[in-house]
Design an enzyme around this catalytic site. Structure first.
Site, PDB file in Angstrom:
ATOM      1  N   GLY A  21     104.462  52.009 161.571  1.00 37.07           N
ATOM      2  CA  GLY A  21     103.465  52.989 160.026  1.00 37.07           C
ATOM      3  C   GLY A  21     102.116  52.418 159.726  1.00 37.07           C
ATOM      4  O   GLY A  21     101.582  51.740 160.282  1.00 37.07           O
ATOM      5  N   ASN A  92     105.782  47.532 151.644  1.00 34.22           N
ATOM      6  CA  ASN A  92     105.913  48.968 151.705  1.00 34.22           C
ATOM      7  C   ASN A  92     107.217  48.636 152.667  1.00 34.22           C
ATOM      8  O   ASN A  92     107.169  50.121 152.775  1.00 34.22           O
ATOM      9  CB  ASN A  92     104.704  49.250 152.540  1.00 34.22           C
ATOM     10  CG  ASN A  92     104.744  49.562 153.753  1.00 34.22           C
ATOM     11  OD1 ASN A  92     104.360  50.895 153.585  1.00 34.22           O
ATOM     12  ND2 ASN A  92     104.993  49.605 155.119  1.00 34.22           N
ATOM     13  N   TYR A 158     116.193  59.169 147.555  1.00 34.84           N
ATOM     14  CA  TYR A 158     114.993  58.311 147.783  1.00 34.84           C
ATOM     15  C   TYR A 158     113.830  58.368 147.127  1.00 34.84           C
ATOM     16  O   TYR A 158     113.232  57.605 146.501  1.00 34.84           O
ATOM     17  CB  TYR A 158     114.469  59.053 149.882  1.00 34.84           C
ATOM     18  CG  TYR A 158     112.959  58.978 149.801  1.00 34.84           C
ATOM     19  CD1 TYR A 158     112.735  57.825 150.525  1.00 34.84           C
ATOM     20  CD2 TYR A 158     111.752  59.514 149.579  1.00 34.84           C
ATOM     21  CE1 TYR A 158     111.700  57.413 150.825  1.00 34.84           C
ATOM     22  CE2 TYR A 158     110.564  59.420 149.927  1.00 34.84           C
ATOM     23  CZ  TYR A 158     110.291  58.630 150.472  1.00 34.84           C
ATOM     24  OH  TYR A 158     108.865  57.909 150.868  1.00 34.84           O
TER      25      TYR A 158
HETATM   26  N1  LIG Z   1     104.717  58.061 156.521  1.00 39.91           N
HETATM   27  C1  LIG Z   1     105.299  59.085 155.314  1.00 39.91           C
HETATM   28  O1  LIG Z   1     104.372  60.442 154.890  1.00 39.91           O
HETATM   29  C2  LIG Z   1     105.726  58.085 153.901  1.00 39.91           C
HETATM   30  C3  LIG Z   1     105.154  58.722 152.824  1.00 39.91           C
HETATM   31  C4  LIG Z   1     105.441  58.559 151.260  1.00 39.91           C
HETATM   32  C5  LIG Z   1     106.200  57.509 150.962  1.00 39.91           C
HETATM   33  N2  LIG Z   1     105.872  56.601 152.264  1.00 39.91           N
HETATM   34  C6  LIG Z   1     106.570  55.768 152.209  1.00 39.91           C
HETATM   35  O2  LIG Z   1     105.976  54.273 152.763  1.00 39.91           O
HETATM   36  C7  LIG Z   1     106.699  53.642 153.123  1.00 39.91           C
HETATM   37  C8  LIG Z   1     105.721  52.912 154.775  1.00 39.91           C
HETATM   38  O3  LIG Z   1     106.415  54.190 155.468  1.00 39.91           O
HETATM   39  P1  LIG Z   1     106.335  54.524 156.442  1.00 39.91           P
HETATM   40  O4  LIG Z   1     106.175  56.564 156.940  1.00 39.91           O
HETATM   41  O5  LIG Z   1     105.262  53.725 157.549  1.00 39.91           O
HETATM   42  O6  LIG Z   1     107.731  53.998 157.611  1.00 39.91           O
HETATM   43  P2  LIG Z   1     108.115  53.002 159.197  1.00 39.91           P
HETATM   44  O7  LIG Z   1     109.489  53.809 159.414  1.00 39.91           O
HETATM   45  O8  LIG Z   1     107.358  53.620 159.452  1.00 39.91           O
HETATM   46  O9  LIG Z   1     107.672  52.064 158.581  1.00 39.91           O
HETATM   47  C9  LIG Z   1     109.139  51.407 157.877  1.00 39.91           C
HETATM   48  C10 LIG Z   1     108.804  49.881 158.517  1.00 39.91           C
HETATM   49  O10 LIG Z   1     109.344  48.795 157.666  1.00 39.91           O
HETATM   50  C11 LIG Z   1     110.541  48.616 158.128  1.00 39.91           C
HETATM   51  N3  LIG Z   1     111.686  48.194 157.399  1.00 39.91           N
HETATM   52  C12 LIG Z   1     112.955  49.362 156.866  1.00 39.91           C
HETATM   53  N4  LIG Z   1     114.334  48.219 156.474  1.00 39.91           N
HETATM   54  C13 LIG Z   1     113.302  47.084 156.081  1.00 39.91           C
HETATM   55  C14 LIG Z   1     114.641  45.895 155.969  1.00 39.91           C
HETATM   56  N5  LIG Z   1     115.384  46.179 154.791  1.00 39.91           N
HETATM   57  N6  LIG Z   1     113.129  44.624 155.976  1.00 39.91           N
HETATM   58  C15 LIG Z   1     112.126  44.573 156.199  1.00 39.91           C
HETATM   59  N7  LIG Z   1     111.332  46.465 156.645  1.00 39.91           N
HETATM   60  C16 LIG Z   1     111.742  46.946 156.928  1.00 39.91           C
HETATM   61  C17 LIG Z   1     110.707  49.072 159.168  1.00 39.91           C
HETATM   62  O11 LIG Z   1     111.587  48.689 160.822  1.00 39.91           O
HETATM   63  C18 LIG Z   1     109.461  49.740 159.886  1.00 39.91           C
HETATM   64  O12 LIG Z   1     108.778  49.383 160.854  1.00 39.91           O
HETATM   65  C19 LIG Z   1     107.939  53.478 152.898  1.00 39.91           C
HETATM   66  O13 LIG Z   1     108.499  53.104 151.709  1.00 39.91           O
HETATM   67  C20 LIG Z   1     107.625  55.095 152.936  1.00 39.91           C
HETATM   68  O14 LIG Z   1     108.710  55.961 152.079  1.00 39.91           O
HETATM   69  C21 LIG Z   1     105.946  57.074 153.737  1.00 39.91           C
END
Ligand SMILES: NC(=O)c1ccc[n+]([C@@H]2O[C@H](COP(=O)([O-])OP(=O)(O)OC[C@H]3O[C@@H](n4cnc5c(N)ncnc54)[C@H](O)[C@@H]3O)[C@@H](O)[C@H]2O)c1
Length: 251
Positions: A21, A92, A158
């Site tokens: 991600g 992140n 969230y």
């Molecule tokens: N993708 C979106 O549309 C979006 C929008 C707004 C905010 N975000 C934020 O961006 C960040 C990344 O999101 P993403 O879409 O890449 O998500 P994703 O699920 O693809 O990646 C998140 C990663 O965090 C890891 N993770 C989860 N819990 C963990 C923990 N306790 N310790 C260590 N690692 C952990 C997961 O294994 C995963 O690899 C998050 O904080 C999310 O809330 C994402």
């Protein structure tokens, strides 16, 4: 390929949630800018580490849960022993769950807060001393533009956690501003990653039409803002939250 003129040459960066991600894209961009990168995730980061190795920067792939105080302390010790420093922290790791407010259990609430809010707290606390000692540091927290939107989609826990992340960002910026450490947040809009569900995409499409924003985000849309915030160019920018969402949330 990294070279001495690269903007982040000589810096050590740590990215949580780096197995895929947005985190993987952030790690890749930091390495392209010349930083050595520590990849942290509960899942293996080996695939991402292999991609970074081609850039000739040093990498460390560590499995750790950012909500586990002991694991975070061990991780910080490992980073210091391997690299002798940590200059840049990207908080992140995080996740969301769609649950109607009245159906959110205390356990679900706490699970979300543990990763999304306590994780950045524990990681920052573990690494900020090292930054202060050197008089230079960058912390970038990944929040969410949902904090600024009116989305009735069962995202209360969230959104509350990401509001906490923005508060943490402001408070840390104040506490460490005099020590050469900047602390900022990026609030992505809906961005195509493995965690974004079809339901979220449909919701987004409705908002997109309503709000006339150009398109769904890609991870590559976020990395430029991160690269700027961790650079020397941004040394006078701190305590801010930047929406990177195509203009959906303004101000
Ligand atoms: N993708 C979106 O549309 C979006 C929008 C707004 C905010 N975000 C934020 O961006 C960040 C990344 O999101 P993403 O879409 O890449 O998500 P994703 O699920 O693809 O990646 C998140 C990663 O965090 C890891 N993770 C989860 N819990 C963990 C923990 N306790 N310790 C260590 N690692 C952990 C997961 O294994 C995963 O690899 C998050 O904080 C999310 O809330 C994402």
């Amino acid at each position: 390929m990294s070279c001495e003129s690269a903007r982040l040459h000589g810096r050590v960066a740590l990215v949580t949630g780096a197995a895929g991600g947005l985190g993987a894209s952030f790690a890749l961009r930091l390495a392209q800018e010349g930083a050595d990168v520590v990849l942290v995730d509960v899942r293996p980061c080996d695939e991402v580490a292999e991609r970074l190795a081609a850039l000739e920067v040093r990498t460390l792939a560590a499995t750790a849960d950012v909500s586990d105080e002991q694991a975070v302390a061990e991780l910080a010790a490992r980073v210091t022993s391997r690299f002798g420093r940590c200059d840049i922290l990207v908080n992140n790791a995080g996740f969301g769950r769609v649950e109607r407010f009245e159906e959110i259990t205390l356990q679900s609430w706490r699970e979300l807060m543990a990763v999304n809010l306590e994780g950045p707290f524990l990681m920052s606390r573990a690494l900020v001393g090292e930054m202060r000692a050197r008089g230079w540091g960058r912390i970038v927290n990944i929040a969410s533009n949902t904090f600024g939107m009116g989305l009735p989609i069962g995202f209360t826990h969230y959104i509350a956690s990401k509001g906490g992340v923005i508060g943490l960002t402001r408070a840390l910026a104040s506490e460490f501003g005099a020590h050469g450490i900047t602390v900022n947040a990026i609030s992505p809009g809906l961005t195509r990653t493995p965690s974004t569900t079809r339901k979220m995409s449909e919701q987004f499409e409705r908002d997109r039409v309503k709000q006339a924003i150009p398109r769904t985000g890609e991870p590559e849309d976020l990395v430029g803002m991160l690269a700027y915030l961790v650079s020397d160019d941004a040394s006078f920018v701190t305590g801010q939250t930047f929406n990177v969402d195509g203009g959906l949330v303004r101000g």
